[in-house]
Write a protein that holds these residues in place. Sequence first.
Motif, PDB file in Angstrom:
ATOM      1  N   ASP A 139      75.082  74.905  51.180  1.00 54.26           N
ATOM      2  CA  ASP A 139      75.070  73.444  51.181  1.00 54.26           C
ATOM      3  C   ASP A 139      73.653  72.906  51.037  1.00 54.26           C
ATOM      4  OD1 ASP A 139      77.693  73.386  51.340  1.00 54.26           O
ATOM      5  OD2 ASP A 139      77.849  72.556  53.358  1.00 54.26           O
TER       6      ASP A 139
ATOM      7  N   LYS B 287      86.256  71.832  55.094  1.00 56.44           N
ATOM      8  CA  LYS B 287      86.908  72.601  56.141  1.00 56.44           C
ATOM      9  C   LYS B 287      88.400  72.286  56.184  1.00 56.44           C
ATOM     10  CE  LYS B 287      86.140  74.734  60.354  1.00 56.44           C
ATOM     11  NZ  LYS B 287      85.071  75.534  60.891  1.00 56.44           N
TER      12      LYS B 287
ATOM     13  N   SER C 296      79.953  77.853  58.912  1.00 51.15           N
ATOM     14  CA  SER C 296      81.151  77.522  58.161  1.00 51.15           C
ATOM     15  C   SER C 296      81.002  76.068  57.768  1.00 51.15           C
ATOM     16  CB  SER C 296      82.408  77.735  58.983  1.00 51.15           C
ATOM     17  OG  SER C 296      82.619  76.643  59.820  1.00 51.15           O
ATOM     18  N   SER C 297      81.654  75.719  56.682  1.00 50.38           N
ATOM     19  CA  SER C 297      81.376  74.405  56.115  1.00 50.38           C
ATOM     20  C   SER C 297      81.903  73.323  57.039  1.00 50.38           C
ATOM     21  CB  SER C 297      82.034  74.273  54.758  1.00 50.38           C
ATOM     22  OG  SER C 297      83.403  74.049  54.932  1.00 50.38           O
ATOM     23  N   GLY C 298      81.230  72.219  57.006  1.00 52.63           N
ATOM     24  CA  GLY C 298      81.657  71.132  57.858  1.00 52.63           C
ATOM     25  C   GLY C 298      82.397  70.078  57.065  1.00 52.63           C
TER      26      GLY C 298
ATOM     27  N   LEU D  97      85.904  78.284  49.481  1.00 46.76           N
ATOM     28  CA  LEU D  97      85.708  76.862  49.771  1.00 46.76           C
ATOM     29  C   LEU D  97      85.226  76.632  51.193  1.00 46.76           C
ATOM     30  CD1 LEU D  97      88.797  75.328  48.015  1.00 46.76           C
ATOM     31  CD2 LEU D  97      86.429  75.187  47.332  1.00 46.76           C
ATOM     32  N   VAL D  98      85.687  77.459  52.135  1.00 51.48           N
ATOM     33  CA  VAL D  98      85.434  77.141  53.544  1.00 51.48           C
ATOM     34  C   VAL D  98      84.082  77.674  54.008  1.00 51.48           C
ATOM     35  CG1 VAL D  98      86.195  77.658  55.878  1.00 51.48           C
ATOM     36  CG2 VAL D  98      87.835  76.921  54.192  1.00 51.48           C
ATOM     37  N   ARG D  99      83.728  78.891  53.617  1.00 48.29           N
ATOM     38  CA  ARG D  99      82.511  79.499  54.180  1.00 48.29           C
ATOM     39  C   ARG D  99      81.260  78.965  53.497  1.00 48.29           C
ATOM     40  NH1 ARG D  99      83.591  83.747  57.577  1.00 48.29           N
ATOM     41  NH2 ARG D  99      81.436  83.410  58.168  1.00 48.29           N
ATOM     42  N   ARG D 100      80.114  79.041  54.210  1.00 44.03           N
ATOM     43  CA  ARG D 100      78.867  78.518  53.663  1.00 44.03           C
ATOM     44  C   ARG D 100      77.809  79.581  53.472  1.00 44.03           C
ATOM     45  NH1 ARG D 100      77.601  73.219  56.971  1.00 44.03           N
ATOM     46  NH2 ARG D 100      75.910  74.546  57.615  1.00 44.03           N
ATOM     47  N   ASN D 101      78.003  80.754  54.055  1.00 47.16           N
ATOM     48  CA  ASN D 101      77.043  81.845  53.889  1.00 47.16           C
ATOM     49  C   ASN D 101      77.259  82.482  52.516  1.00 47.16           C
ATOM     50  OD1 ASN D 101      75.550  84.157  54.055  1.00 47.16           O
ATOM     51  ND2 ASN D 101      75.977  84.464  56.210  1.00 47.16           N
TER      52      ASN D 101
END
Lengths: 99, 233
Positions: free
Chosen positions: A92, B88, B82-84, A22-26
């Motif tokens: 995203d 988060k 990292s997601s914003g 859930l937290v990371r975007r890579n």
Amino acid sequence: MAIGWFLVVSAMIFCIGAGGVLVRRNPLVILLCLELMLNGANLALVAFARMWGTESGQIFALIVMVVAACEVTVGLGLVVAIYRRRLPIDVDELNELQG
Amino acid sequence: MSAVLFFIAAIGAITGAIGVVTLRNPFYSVLALAFHLVSLAALFLLLRAEFVAAAQVIVYAGAVMVLYVFVVAYVGAGETLSSGGVLKVLGPLFALALAVELCIAMLGAGLKGVSSRGAPYVPGFGTPAHIGKLFLTTYLFPFESASILLLVAAVGAIMLARRRRGLEAEEQEIDEFLIRTPRPSYTGTMAEGGGVRPTPQDEPLHPEVRRADTGERVATASEAAGSEHQGGW
């Protein structure tokens, strides 16, 4: 050691992996966190196999490993394809399947 | 003794997992995952799953991690994203809620087997011989479908990651476009270096060149045309 301890460790690994997805975007790190979740499930399967004294749980763990290897192969292929097309490697922004 | 080994391996596995999630550089995340996988193999050994532990080290920590390292080296670390915003905060909260729920389920289940040390050990439990016999008798169908799945995944990965013909054509088009772009004369193109000088009648001068010093440029141009007729080099 009692089987419960192993289950607690497997639950913690699974939750850390779920939080990471859930937290990371890579997308690379998201694949790594998926591996963590699968490994947590694997540990629970092997622990239950030890509890019952049968090897069926270990068979399931091996099959999960095969599925994880397939998932990693396809996922990394997607990451390489995204990189080749000069798209941003960021889940995203990659929210369309077409194109 | 087994308790000490268990705690060492469990702490290693959990710190490796935390490292995968928290480290910013994807390359370090991959290394943390390799550490986590080796610790997990030690836990498998404590559960008397010898073959699974060996497969974990060879297949996972060996082959799959090499694949990851290659892709990270190819793609590059990229921006450490990292997601914003919402996720988060919600992500760790969700993970914590899941952990609490799982612990409640485990503690509240009251299963007798969970608090025991497991079934009595029979010699040969979890050895490759037993696993292989099970794979080729009881679990033959999952075994075969797993092999087909591996084949499909390999073909799919090649299809996804190969060099597309469409992309290459696009790059060539761009190159050709760059080559055919008309260049202003007297700006040091390779054709001019070889003595082929366009006359002003053929090609209008670049507006900036003409603005700078019109008379001289035109004169040299006609001179060059004349010398070319005389057969310069």
